[in-house]
Design an enzyme around this catalytic site. Structure first.
Site, PDB file in Angstrom:
ATOM      1  N   GLU A  37     -26.705 -34.772 -73.341  1.00  0.00           N
ATOM      2  CA  GLU A  37     -27.858 -33.890 -73.203  1.00  0.00           C
ATOM      3  C   GLU A  37     -27.556 -33.002 -71.996  1.00  0.00           C
ATOM      4  O   GLU A  37     -27.263 -33.515 -70.913  1.00  0.00           O
ATOM      5  CB  GLU A  37     -29.094 -34.765 -72.935  1.00  0.00           C
ATOM      6  CG  GLU A  37     -30.381 -33.996 -73.004  1.00  0.00           C
ATOM      7  CD  GLU A  37     -31.591 -34.871 -72.673  1.00  0.00           C
ATOM      8  OE1 GLU A  37     -31.478 -36.109 -72.683  1.00  0.00           O
ATOM      9  OE2 GLU A  37     -32.640 -34.277 -72.389  1.00  0.00           O
ATOM     10  N   ARG A 263     -23.467 -50.222 -71.433  1.00  0.00           N
ATOM     11  CA  ARG A 263     -23.244 -49.142 -70.481  1.00  0.00           C
ATOM     12  C   ARG A 263     -22.266 -49.587 -69.418  1.00  0.00           C
ATOM     13  O   ARG A 263     -22.164 -50.764 -69.106  1.00  0.00           O
ATOM     14  CB  ARG A 263     -24.538 -48.808 -69.739  1.00  0.00           C
ATOM     15  CG  ARG A 263     -25.611 -48.200 -70.547  1.00  0.00           C
ATOM     16  CD  ARG A 263     -26.837 -48.002 -69.663  1.00  0.00           C
ATOM     17  NE  ARG A 263     -26.759 -46.766 -68.906  1.00  0.00           N
ATOM     18  CZ  ARG A 263     -27.115 -45.583 -69.412  1.00  0.00           C
ATOM     19  NH1 ARG A 263     -27.543 -45.486 -70.641  1.00  0.00           N
ATOM     20  NH2 ARG A 263     -27.017 -44.503 -68.682  1.00  0.00           N
ATOM     21  N   LYS A 273     -28.589 -39.649 -64.481  1.00  0.00           N
ATOM     22  CA  LYS A 273     -28.678 -38.219 -64.175  1.00  0.00           C
ATOM     23  C   LYS A 273     -29.930 -37.895 -63.375  1.00  0.00           C
ATOM     24  O   LYS A 273     -29.912 -37.012 -62.524  1.00  0.00           O
ATOM     25  CB  LYS A 273     -28.650 -37.417 -65.481  1.00  0.00           C
ATOM     26  CG  LYS A 273     -27.242 -37.285 -66.024  1.00  0.00           C
ATOM     27  CD  LYS A 273     -27.190 -36.354 -67.204  1.00  0.00           C
ATOM     28  CE  LYS A 273     -27.613 -37.065 -68.453  1.00  0.00           C
ATOM     29  NZ  LYS A 273     -27.327 -36.308 -69.683  1.00  0.00           N
TER      30      LYS A 273
HETATM   31  P1  ATP Z   1     -28.319 -41.061 -67.866  1.00  0.00           P
HETATM   32  O1  ATP Z   1     -28.921 -42.369 -68.234  1.00  0.00           O
HETATM   33  O2  ATP Z   1     -27.310 -41.091 -66.796  1.00  0.00           O
HETATM   34  O3  ATP Z   1     -29.333 -39.998 -67.635  1.00  0.00           O
HETATM   35  P2  ATP Z   1     -27.973 -40.395 -70.561  1.00  0.00           P
HETATM   36  O4  ATP Z   1     -27.682 -41.560 -71.405  1.00  0.00           O
HETATM   37  O5  ATP Z   1     -29.356 -39.865 -70.585  1.00  0.00           O
HETATM   38  O6  ATP Z   1     -27.466 -40.657 -69.122  1.00  0.00           O
HETATM   39  P3  ATP Z   1     -26.696 -38.513 -72.243  1.00  0.00           P
HETATM   40  O7  ATP Z   1     -26.312 -37.126 -71.929  1.00  0.00           O
HETATM   41  O8  ATP Z   1     -27.817 -38.726 -73.184  1.00  0.00           O
HETATM   42  O9  ATP Z   1     -27.009 -39.223 -70.868  1.00  0.00           O
HETATM   43  O10 ATP Z   1     -25.434 -39.374 -72.647  1.00  0.00           O
HETATM   44  C1  ATP Z   1     -24.431 -38.969 -73.530  1.00  0.00           C
HETATM   45  C2  ATP Z   1     -23.733 -40.193 -74.052  1.00  0.00           C
HETATM   46  O11 ATP Z   1     -23.162 -40.924 -72.962  1.00  0.00           O
HETATM   47  C3  ATP Z   1     -24.705 -41.121 -74.747  1.00  0.00           C
HETATM   48  O12 ATP Z   1     -24.120 -41.544 -75.956  1.00  0.00           O
HETATM   49  C4  ATP Z   1     -24.869 -42.267 -73.806  1.00  0.00           C
HETATM   50  O13 ATP Z   1     -25.086 -43.459 -74.493  1.00  0.00           O
HETATM   51  C5  ATP Z   1     -23.535 -42.273 -73.050  1.00  0.00           C
HETATM   52  N1  ATP Z   1     -23.683 -42.842 -71.712  1.00  0.00           N
HETATM   53  C6  ATP Z   1     -24.519 -42.432 -70.740  1.00  0.00           C
HETATM   54  N2  ATP Z   1     -24.422 -43.212 -69.655  1.00  0.00           N
HETATM   55  C7  ATP Z   1     -23.488 -44.155 -69.936  1.00  0.00           C
HETATM   56  C8  ATP Z   1     -22.926 -45.265 -69.222  1.00  0.00           C
HETATM   57  N3  ATP Z   1     -23.322 -45.566 -67.984  1.00  0.00           N
HETATM   58  N4  ATP Z   1     -21.975 -46.003 -69.824  1.00  0.00           N
HETATM   59  C9  ATP Z   1     -21.557 -45.699 -71.066  1.00  0.00           C
HETATM   60  N5  ATP Z   1     -22.036 -44.676 -71.785  1.00  0.00           N
HETATM   61  C10 ATP Z   1     -22.995 -43.906 -71.250  1.00  0.00           C
HETATM   62 MG    MG Z   2     -30.122 -39.679 -72.660  1.00  0.00          MG
END
Ligand code: ATP
Ligand code: MG
Length: 560
Positions: A37, A263, A273
């Site tokens: 995102e 994760r 983020k």
């Molecule tokens: P955050 O929780 O840091 O805001 P997010 O999951 O909202 O991150 P996205 O941009 O939606 O961020 O993530 C893109 C992809 O990266 C998604 O498929 C998510 O599952 C994966 N992802 C995000 N954080 C992690 C992590 N700590 N370990 C593994 N994969 C991750």
């Molecule tokens: Mg997300």
């Protein structure tokens, strides 16, 4: 892409599922996607998802899409989109022509929403957001039906079309799926599919004022792109029934399968983020690319090589349970790569002047120095040696304790690649601070070896005073003081006030003037350092990537 990450024998439950689906003929080839995102910069956690999605695509001869999950125009920015593309490329992956945006599917998603209304599986709800929350129930109590749940499909159709036309203000109505308000899974209690949002979207501009939710977007986007395996993190496990419900109830062109994995978390930092944005917005760090940040932009500026980051992301393995990785393990991967690749140079961070009294005034010798003992092909270089030098302040003690073997009054040490010197006199200023050492050298020890075989206990690095290049050197420690920031209270309170130390008086060997920005060198005996974009030709700035000491290697050795 290099093969360190593509170990052919690596397997895990996701790779096993994919191998099986290919073998059984369920899929002819594997198609995955990385779906960020664009509401912030990518962090180390994302590298795990990137390496997994692009990694399995490579290993199984399929492809991986980069898809921006851009359904929330209020939080998304072009800056983030560009940073994400740059960061994925830097990690070593390429999506070729397969760059997509969820916003490309807005029209199709709208039609599918209409399809659900027409088949009696969705309705426009006039309840407010608060009322919807009150009706939703809890984990132990079922929810309550909205009074609008049974409104005729024709009415919902009309209202949804008028929502799109912009007739209603934000928050006045939503479109919901009609599933089961008593479901044990709260995600199935008539989830919201569309909300009204009069906001300008980075790509679609003002074409839309209704935007689909993540849940209504993700699986259908996967289906449109022909994704075979939709790999996501564990928090989406409870969303999987909904993911499947949409695919079952819509005329989608394919049936992707969602699979969840744990994760990646790392000690002494935060990977969210929202929290990273707070650090940037409130000025706790210099920006998203501050070398203390766990963002990809931050670790790039810090000097972490992409191969090391991939190695770490892969080592973590693919698991079903969340865990926290030691940051020392990431640093171990960084050192392993840099030890092989980084040229060695001399730099003195806290200089102490040395005058060699019996060395001819005005004489300059060029001594040969090895660029990288791990890489004979890296060759040698010349370093100027002269009568006045600088050594590291902490390499001298006037009154040394037993275990201090470096320079002290009357003691002889080796200056690497040059000569043995002996300290004869300590010069102090009026405050009693040591400002200079008067030494003598032994001309017979040229090159750093004595013909009589005597061996000083210490070998020091040094720079010639007349030739040294002044520099700013930034030393970094963990951004937080505890391994689990925020575990007891506000994570901001756990910020490490000593995470940055700026040394203004560093002196470098002159060859470092030519080092490229972003290039990493080893300052001998001190650590790995990366030239920062703040550098000017007269005054370079270097970031400490990591020290030479490897705490992770020690932990591993203890375990054996
Ligand atoms: P955050 O929780 O840091 O805001 P997010 O999951 O909202 O991150 P996205 O941009 O939606 O961020 O993530 C893109 C992809 O990266 C998604 O498929 C998510 O599952 C994966 N992802 C995000 N954080 C992690 C992590 N700590 N370990 C593994 N994969 C991750
Ligand atoms: Mg997300």
């Amino acid at each position: 892409m290099s093969d360190e990450t593509a170990a052919p024998d690596r397997t895990d439950f996701i790779r096993e599922i994919i191998a099986k689906d290919l073998k059984s003929g369920k899929h002819a080839s594997v198609v995955t996607r990385f779906p960020p995102e664009p509401n912030g910069y990518l962090h180390i956690g994302h590298t795990k998802s990137i390496c997994l999605n692009f990694g399995v695509a490579q290993e199984f001869g399929g492809r991986c899409h980069l898809r921006f999950d851009d359904t929330n125009p209020t939080k998304e920015e072009q800056e983030y989109i560009e940073a994400i593309e740059r960061d994925v490329r830097w990690l070593g992956f390429d999506w070729g022509e397969h760059l997509y945006h969820a916003s490309d599917y807005f029209e199709q998603l709208y039609e599918w929403a209409m399809h659900l209304i027409e088949t009696g599986k969705a309705y426009v709800d006039d309840l407010s957001a608060d009322e919807i929350r009150e009706h939703r129930g809890t984990l132990t109590e079922p929810g309550k039906n909205s009074p609008w749940r049974e409104r005729p499909a024709e009415e919902s159709r009309d209202l949804f079309a008028r929502m799109r036309q912009g007739e209603f203000p934000d928050g006045t109505r939503v479109l919901r799926a009609k599933i089961d308000m008593a479901s044990g899974n709260i995600n199935m209690r008539d989830p919201v599919l569309y909300r009204i949002l009069h906001a300008t979207h980075p790509r679609t501009g003002d074409a839309w004022c209704v935007y689909p939710t993540y849940d209504f977007t993700h699986g259908q986007s996967d289906a449109i792109e022909g994704i075979t395996h939709s790999l996501c993190t564990l928090e989406f496990e409870d969303h999987r029934p909904l993911y499947d419900w949409f695919l079952e109830n819509l005329p989608v062109p394919a049936r992707p399968r969602q699979i969840e994995f744990a994760r990646l978390n790392i000690s002494y930092t935060v990977l969210s983020k929202r929290r990273l944005l707070q650090l940037v917005r409130d000025g706790h760090v210099r920006g998203w690319d501050d070398p203390r940040m766990p963002t990809i932009s931050g670790i790039r500026r810090r000097g972490y090589p992409p191969a090391a980051v991939r190695d770490f992301a892969v080592k973590h393995g693919v698991a079903k349970r969340d865990g926290v990785m030691e940051v020392a393990m990431l640093e171990h991967s960084v050192r392993t790569v840099l030890n092989l690749e980084a040229p060695r140079r001399f730099a003195v961070l806290r200089p102490l002047k040395v005058v060699i009294e019996n060395y001819p005034e005005g004489q300059v010798e060029e001594v040969g120095a090895v660029n990288n003992p791990e890489d004979p092909g890296a060759g040698t270089r010349k370093v100027e040696f002269s009568r006045e030098l600088y050594i590291e302040r902490e390499d001298f003690m006037e009154d040394p304790p037993k275990k201090f073997f470096r320079l002290a009054p009357g003691r002889e040490v080796r200056l690497r690649y040059a000569y043995f010197i002996t300290c004869r006199e300590v010069v102090k200023d009026e405050r009693g601070e040591i400002v200079e050492l008067r030494c003598t050298y032994d001309p017979a020890t040229k090159g750093g070896d004595a013909p009589d075989g005597r061996r000083p206990k210490a070998t020091l690095h040094w720079v010639s005073a007349a030739h040294a290049l002044p520099a700013e050197v930034r030393l970094y420690e963990h951004l937080f003081t505890r391994p689990d920031p925020g575990a007891e209270g506000d994570f901001i309170d756990d910020l490490n006030p000593q995470s940055l130390e700026v040394l203004e008086g560093g002196l470098l060997e002159p060859a470092l003037a030519a080092a490229p920005v972003g290039g990493v060198v080893q300052f001998e005996r001190l650590g790995y350092f990366c030239k920062d974009p703040d550098s000017t030709p007269e005054r370079p700035a270097f970031n400490r990537t990591c020290t030479l000491r490897d705490t992770w290697a020690k932990i591993q050795a203890r375990g054996r």
